[in-house]
Design a protein around this motif. Sequence first.
Motif, PDB file in Angstrom:
ATOM      1  N   VAL A 436       0.846  -1.183   0.000  1.00 31.36           N
ATOM      2  CA  VAL A 436       0.000   0.000   0.000  1.00 31.36           C
ATOM      3  C   VAL A 436       0.887   1.241   0.000  1.00 31.36           C
ATOM      4  O   VAL A 436       1.824   1.357   0.799  1.00 31.36           O
ATOM      5  N   LEU A 437       0.606   2.150  -0.932  1.00 35.27           N
ATOM      6  CA  LEU A 437       1.281   3.443  -0.976  1.00 35.27           C
ATOM      7  C   LEU A 437       0.332   4.498  -0.428  1.00 35.27           C
ATOM      8  O   LEU A 437      -0.808   4.605  -0.880  1.00 35.27           O
ATOM      9  N   LEU A 438       0.788   5.247   0.546  1.00 35.80           N
ATOM     10  CA  LEU A 438       0.006   6.368   1.081  1.00 35.80           C
ATOM     11  C   LEU A 438       0.597   7.652   0.508  1.00 35.80           C
ATOM     12  O   LEU A 438       1.717   8.039   0.823  1.00 35.80           O
ATOM     13  N   TRP A 439      -0.202   8.298  -0.327  1.00 37.02           N
ATOM     14  CA  TRP A 439       0.273   9.438  -1.117  1.00 37.02           C
ATOM     15  C   TRP A 439      -0.521  10.685  -0.723  1.00 37.02           C
ATOM     16  O   TRP A 439      -1.740  10.743  -0.913  1.00 37.02           O
ATOM     17  N   PRO A 440       0.146  11.717  -0.177  1.00 32.48           N
ATOM     18  CA  PRO A 440      -0.582  12.912   0.247  1.00 32.48           C
ATOM     19  C   PRO A 440      -0.991  13.821  -0.895  1.00 32.48           C
ATOM     20  O   PRO A 440      -1.788  14.750  -0.695  1.00 32.48           O
ATOM     21  N   GLY A 441      -0.458  13.556  -2.088  1.00 31.71           N
ATOM     22  CA  GLY A 441      -0.728  14.474  -3.191  1.00 31.71           C
ATOM     23  C   GLY A 441       0.113  15.724  -3.066  1.00 31.71           C
ATOM     24  O   GLY A 441       1.049  15.802  -2.261  1.00 31.71           O
ATOM     25  N   THR A 442      -0.233  16.695  -3.826  1.00 34.18           N
ATOM     26  CA  THR A 442       0.567  17.925  -3.866  1.00 34.18           C
ATOM     27  C   THR A 442      -0.101  19.103  -3.172  1.00 34.18           C
ATOM     28  O   THR A 442       0.504  20.168  -3.055  1.00 34.18           O
ATOM     29  N   ARG A 443      -1.352  18.914  -2.670  1.00 33.92           N
ATOM     30  CA  ARG A 443      -2.065  20.073  -2.116  1.00 33.92           C
ATOM     31  C   ARG A 443      -2.610  19.840  -0.703  1.00 33.92           C
ATOM     32  O   ARG A 443      -3.177  20.749  -0.112  1.00 33.92           O
ATOM     33  N   THR A 444      -2.437  18.637  -0.149  1.00 28.97           N
ATOM     34  CA  THR A 444      -3.023  18.337   1.159  1.00 28.97           C
ATOM     35  C   THR A 444      -2.201  18.976   2.280  1.00 28.97           C
ATOM     36  O   THR A 444      -0.979  18.772   2.337  1.00 28.97           O
ATOM     37  N   PRO A 445      -2.831  19.740   3.191  1.00 29.36           N
ATOM     38  CA  PRO A 445      -2.097  20.306   4.344  1.00 29.36           C
ATOM     39  C   PRO A 445      -1.481  19.178   5.169  1.00 29.36           C
ATOM     40  O   PRO A 445      -2.125  18.135   5.400  1.00 29.36           O
ATOM     41  N   PRO A 446      -0.236  19.329   5.637  1.00 33.67           N
ATOM     42  CA  PRO A 446       0.457  18.266   6.380  1.00 33.67           C
ATOM     43  C   PRO A 446      -0.331  17.745   7.581  1.00 33.67           C
ATOM     44  O   PRO A 446      -0.370  16.537   7.824  1.00 33.67           O
ATOM     45  N   ALA A 456      -5.717   5.370   8.111  1.00 34.21           N
ATOM     46  CA  ALA A 456      -5.545   4.352   7.076  1.00 34.21           C
ATOM     47  C   ALA A 456      -4.664   3.213   7.578  1.00 34.21           C
ATOM     48  O   ALA A 456      -4.978   2.022   7.379  1.00 34.21           O
ATOM     49  N   ARG A 457      -3.591   3.536   8.242  1.00 31.06           N
ATOM     50  CA  ARG A 457      -2.688   2.507   8.755  1.00 31.06           C
ATOM     51  C   ARG A 457      -3.402   1.577   9.730  1.00 31.06           C
ATOM     52  O   ARG A 457      -3.221   0.352   9.700  1.00 31.06           O
ATOM     53  N   ARG A 458      -4.215   2.154  10.597  1.00 29.20           N
ATOM     54  CA  ARG A 458      -4.910   1.337  11.604  1.00 29.20           C
ATOM     55  C   ARG A 458      -5.932   0.401  10.967  1.00 29.20           C
ATOM     56  O   ARG A 458      -6.209  -0.675  11.498  1.00 29.20           O
ATOM     57  N   ALA A 459      -6.494   0.804   9.821  1.00 27.60           N
ATOM     58  CA  ALA A 459      -7.546   0.003   9.188  1.00 27.60           C
ATOM     59  C   ALA A 459      -7.000  -1.137   8.325  1.00 27.60           C
ATOM     60  O   ALA A 459      -7.730  -2.066   7.989  1.00 27.60           O
ATOM     61  N   LEU A 460      -5.710  -1.075   7.969  1.00 23.05           N
ATOM     62  CA  LEU A 460      -5.153  -2.085   7.076  1.00 23.05           C
ATOM     63  C   LEU A 460      -4.841  -3.370   7.838  1.00 23.05           C
ATOM     64  O   LEU A 460      -4.536  -3.337   9.038  1.00 23.05           O
ATOM     65  N   PRO A 461      -4.908  -4.516   7.163  1.00 23.26           N
ATOM     66  CA  PRO A 461      -4.583  -5.785   7.818  1.00 23.26           C
ATOM     67  C   PRO A 461      -3.166  -5.779   8.372  1.00 23.26           C
ATOM     68  O   PRO A 461      -2.250  -5.189   7.775  1.00 23.26           O
ATOM     69  N   GLU A 462      -2.986  -6.433   9.500  1.00 26.93           N
ATOM     70  CA  GLU A 462      -1.674  -6.487  10.128  1.00 26.93           C
ATOM     71  C   GLU A 462      -0.667  -7.153   9.189  1.00 26.93           C
ATOM     72  O   GLU A 462      -0.961  -8.147   8.540  1.00 26.93           O
ATOM     73  N   GLY A 463       0.515  -6.563   9.104  1.00 27.01           N
ATOM     74  CA  GLY A 463       1.562  -7.106   8.246  1.00 27.01           C
ATOM     75  C   GLY A 463       1.566  -6.561   6.835  1.00 27.01           C
ATOM     76  O   GLY A 463       2.458  -6.901   6.049  1.00 27.01           O
ATOM     77  N   THR A 464       0.586  -5.725   6.483  1.00 22.93           N
ATOM     78  CA  THR A 464       0.561  -5.145   5.137  1.00 22.93           C
ATOM     79  C   THR A 464       1.763  -4.223   4.943  1.00 22.93           C
ATOM     80  O   THR A 464       1.986  -3.313   5.742  1.00 22.93           O
ATOM     81  N   PRO A 465       2.582  -4.438   3.903  1.00 24.21           N
ATOM     82  CA  PRO A 465       3.675  -3.497   3.638  1.00 24.21           C
ATOM     83  C   PRO A 465       3.109  -2.131   3.247  1.00 24.21           C
ATOM     84  O   PRO A 465       2.308  -2.028   2.316  1.00 24.21           O
TER      85      PRO A 465
END
Length: 522
Positions: A436-446, A456-465
């Motif tokens: 899984v790539l988490l991409w903030p884009g170019t306009r999202t405030p940090p 998103a990280r908490r919702a993904l299955p354990e062990g997902t790269p």
Amino acid sequence: MGGVTEHRPQSSVLVVGAGPVGLVVACELLQRGVEVRVVDAGRGHSAHSRANVVWPRNLELLDRIGVTDDLLGIGHRLAGTAWYSGGRRLATAWMSKLADSPYPFALTISQNDTERVLRRRLETLGGTVEEGVRLSSLDNAAGGPSVKLEHEGGRVEELEPGWLVGADGAHSTVRKELGIAYDGPPVDVSFAITDARLTTSLSEDLSHYCYAPSGAIVLGPMGDGVHRIALNVPHDAYDEHNPPPREMFQQVVDDRAAGRSRVEELLWSGSFRVRVRIASAFRSGRCFLAGDAAHVISPAGGQGMNTGMQDAFNLAWKLSGVIRGEFGEGILDSYDTERRAVSHDVARSTELLTKAGLVNTPAKVALRDAAFMAADRTGLFQRKVAPQLGQTAVAYGGGSHPRLPLRVSGTRGAPDASPYLGGGSWPVIDRDRHSVLLWPGTRTPPADWRRTRERARRALPEGTPVLDLTRAVPQGLARALGPGPALAVVRPDGHLLARLDPGRPQEAAHLLARAAHTRSRP
């Protein structure tokens, strides 16, 4: 034959054929702990098998099995390919301007050297090639394949492998035993080829496709003054007992090639006839076809071996996952649909290149030349032809699964980032699992992105790269992911499975679960 027949216990995967394609399949499986046997009947040194270029996409994929650096240490790098007509340059496809590959060049290297590197890697992984072993029969019953292997000396071995991969060339016994049709478009051209020492005014960092009314010629630098020369000739002009002589090559170089070149010495020469063929199916139960056993295409563009290697990678990550219980067997259906579609696409593009080189009437020559020059001047050649040649444009699922500009490293461990020549870094995804790539884009405030990313990280299955793309990334990857925030699910081969809303990570969790279990297509 009067030999002794012996029975062997079941082996996980039997690979028939130890050319580049069979070796890639075996290396991929072995590095995942899958039991593999590789047998080879002994292949002749036909000109048809002498591939000599590895394109950027394949350099990326060969990194999966840890051989790209070895190949780079041997081969000769090319910045691109130039086309000429009557000595005038028409267009150039620059690999060096591909912004979406960590390997922005083509590598010319003899097939013998490529095979030596792959065999060395196979041995490092604990594998061997059993030479002089011929598959003589195959019964593909519902329970799985049952084969007879004939050894030198007459010994016959009966074997029931769990799976079988036929990488045994254009005259594949595996394909014939499976009863799979092998047809194709009406392309029937004969070529003479040589590796020759050449004194030339042409650039040694480009390959050169030269058109003339009498036909076409390709000159591909291989380093140290050696060039691969290929040209079309009449059928039956030469054969294995009458190889093309130096004088013939010099005469055609003078007639067709741009620049000034002298053929000093032939290291070898040969001729071969190409009839384009594509198997009607790449899978039959637990048996698969790959490489020339599945497709023979025109050598125009040097796509044949590269296409076969991509068969190998596409099949091996899926098959190893099935054998290890990580994927449902349904994922293997996609090997046939994905790779047959690509083979037809490559066959069409190489057919066009072949026919372009055989144009000989003044009106058609003028039309072809004008089309090439217009495409080059408008940038269309670079946008379309360069990625097609470099095979970075390969996409599956009708384009819904494009390749992403990533590295798929053969080094185990957590994904990291590798240096990017143009600035930024190349994200490295897991070679065995969906990432899984988490991409903030170019306009999202940090601050907003940090909250979205953690949910998103908490919702993904354990062990997902998971890779957080918060550092600078190559511009090709930024374009592919788009300006807005995204959660991208990426297959182990670097192809996009889906681009999702990062604010709804449960969709990614469901998609990952489906991708890991029985599905008709990943």
